[in-house]
Design a protein around this motif. Structure first.
Motif, short mmCIF file in Angstrom:
data_model
loop_
_atom_site.label_atom_id
_atom_site.label_comp_id
_atom_site.label_asym_id
_atom_site.label_seq_id
_atom_site.Cartn_x
_atom_site.Cartn_y
_atom_site.Cartn_z
N LEU A 29 27.44 32.50 8.34
CA LEU A 29 26.33 32.25 9.26
C LEU A 29 25.66 30.93 8.92
O LEU A 29 25.80 30.42 7.82
CB LEU A 29 25.28 33.36 9.14
N ASP A 30 24.90 30.41 9.89
CA ASP A 30 24.13 29.19 9.67
C ASP A 30 22.63 29.45 9.66
O ASP A 30 21.87 28.75 9.01
CB ASP A 30 24.43 28.17 10.77
N ARG A 31 22.23 30.43 10.46
CA ARG A 31 20.80 30.59 10.68
C ARG A 31 20.43 32.05 10.90
O ARG A 31 21.21 32.81 11.44
CB ARG A 31 20.40 29.75 11.89
N ILE A 32 19.23 32.40 10.46
CA ILE A 32 18.65 33.72 10.73
C ILE A 32 17.44 33.51 11.63
O ILE A 32 16.64 32.61 11.38
CB ILE A 32 18.17 34.39 9.42
N LYS A 33 17.31 34.33 12.66
CA LYS A 33 16.11 34.27 13.49
C LYS A 33 15.26 35.50 13.21
O LYS A 33 15.70 36.63 13.45
CB LYS A 33 16.49 34.21 14.98
N ILE A 34 14.05 35.28 12.71
CA ILE A 34 13.15 36.41 12.43
C ILE A 34 12.65 36.97 13.75
O ILE A 34 12.10 36.24 14.57
CB ILE A 34 11.92 35.98 11.59
N ASP A 35 12.83 38.25 13.94
CA ASP A 35 12.42 38.86 15.20
C ASP A 35 10.91 38.74 15.42
O ASP A 35 10.12 38.79 14.48
CB ASP A 35 12.82 40.34 15.24
N ARG A 36 10.58 38.61 16.68
CA ARG A 36 9.18 38.49 17.14
C ARG A 36 8.28 39.58 16.58
O ARG A 36 7.11 39.35 16.31
CB ARG A 36 9.21 38.58 18.66
N GLU A 37 8.83 40.77 16.45
CA GLU A 37 8.07 41.90 15.94
C GLU A 37 7.41 41.56 14.59
O GLU A 37 6.25 41.88 14.36
CB GLU A 37 9.04 43.07 15.77
N PHE A 38 8.15 40.92 13.71
CA PHE A 38 7.62 40.62 12.37
C PHE A 38 6.73 39.38 12.40
O PHE A 38 5.85 39.23 11.57
CB PHE A 38 8.77 40.43 11.38
#
Ligand code: C2E
Ligand code: MG
Ligand code: MG
Ligand code: MG
Length: 282
Positions: A197-206
């Motif tokens: 993977l290259d990137r993680i997107k933190i979900d809006r919820e957090f």
């Protein structure tokens, strides 16, 4: 008595299911017609570097405006497309359109580094998927390293033996890959750790927990995890300046959200990009 109640509940359940599947079939029919009638379009949301404010990417998001002017949210119609197989042609159209629009931005000297395109797990199941996007990319003339594919943790359901080689193929072609809505799925950390993977997107919820002044624990943990794994971390759903600053404090370097810009039609992008680039940020 209990038996009667039980049977009553069963009857309700069946009627409910039948109604839902009728509703589903109607929605699919209208969606297919809308797709054929070109009632679907893309909007783009800027992604920025939280430190410098520089625009680093654009996320393509699908929109459906019905003939009566009503918008149907993607969270409602994407699942229907996914269950029917329509997602294959719909997803390919999204990919082609996003590449085409990216080329137009490059020609205008306004393009950021990346165009991010959402890909559903159902598309991954299609053995023709990689070949199709490779061809579409070639047709567009865009370089693969300008495109990021956003997948969700639900790819885990496909099993490691399927997902890992697929992601490796995509990365060999030059695409980058992000995990979307991170933290909301059910995949194990061990599983994700092994994926290229290259990137993680933190979900809006957090991210919205930061806004409500709650403890930033989960967002902070994800930022640390990303750093440990050598991945970039982007926060979704930044709705005010305070959250922007808090994200920087917990070591998250990238973000997108209504505070920066709402997703906008392609035609609005050039003016927005010019305006944003002339202002000082960070
Ligand atoms: P996603 O990929 O996680 O996209 C982010 C969603 O958050 C978008 O909703 C975006 O409009 C919304 N958002 C961004 N910033 C903010 C903010 O500050 N506050 C709030 N409240 N919301 C914000 P949207 O466009 O309704 O899309 C919902 C989901 O539908 C997407 O979530 C994605 O899973 C799916 N989707 C949209 N377009 C496509 C597509 O072309 N293909 C596939 N497979 N899925 C898509
Ligand atoms: Mg996304
Ligand atoms: Mg997301
Ligand atoms: Mg989402």
């Amino acid at each position: 008595h209990a038996k009667l109640q039980h049977r009553g509940a069963l009857v309700c359940f069946d009627a409910d299911m039948a109604q839902r599947s009728r509703h589903h079939a109607e929605l699919l029919e209208r969606l297919t017609a809308a797709f054929n009638d070109k009632q679907l379009f893309l909007v783009y949301q800027p992604q920025i570097d939280l430190e410098s404010g520089a625009v680093i990417g654009l996320e393509a998001l699908l929109r459906w405006r019905r003939e009566d002017g009503q918008m149907v949210p993607p969270d409602r119609f994407i699942p229907v497309a996914e269950q029917s197989g329509l997602i294959d042609s719909l997803g390919l159209w999204v990919f082609k359109t996003a590449c085409h629009d990216m080329q137009r931005l490059i020609a205008a000297g306004l393009a950021p580094k990346l165009m991010a395109v959402n890909v559903s797990v159902a598309q991954f199941k299609n053995p023709a998927f990689v070949g199709q996007i490779e061809q579409a990319l070639l047709d567009s003339g865009l370089a693969a390293n300008r495109v990021e594919l956003e997948i969700t943790e639900s790819v885990a359901a496909l099993g490691h033996g399927v997902v890992e080689p697929l992601l490796q193929r995509l990365r060999r072609l030059g695409f980058s890959v992000a995990i979307d809505d991170f933290g909301t799925g059910y995949s194990s950390l061990a599983y994700l750790e092994r994926l290229p993977l290259d990137r993680i997107k933190i979900d809006r919820e957090f991210v919205s927990q930061l806004q409500q002044g709650q403890e930033a624990r989960i967002a902070a943990l994800i930022a640390q995890l990303g750093a440990k794994l050598g991945l970039r971390v982007l926060a979704e759903g930044i709705e005010d300046a305070a959250v922007w600053r808090k994200l920087q404090a917990i070591g998250c370097h990238e973000g997108q959200g209504f505070h920066i810009a709402k997703p906008m039609p392609f035609d609005d992008l050039p003016a927005w990009l010019r305006e944003w680039n002339t202002r000082a940020h960070g």
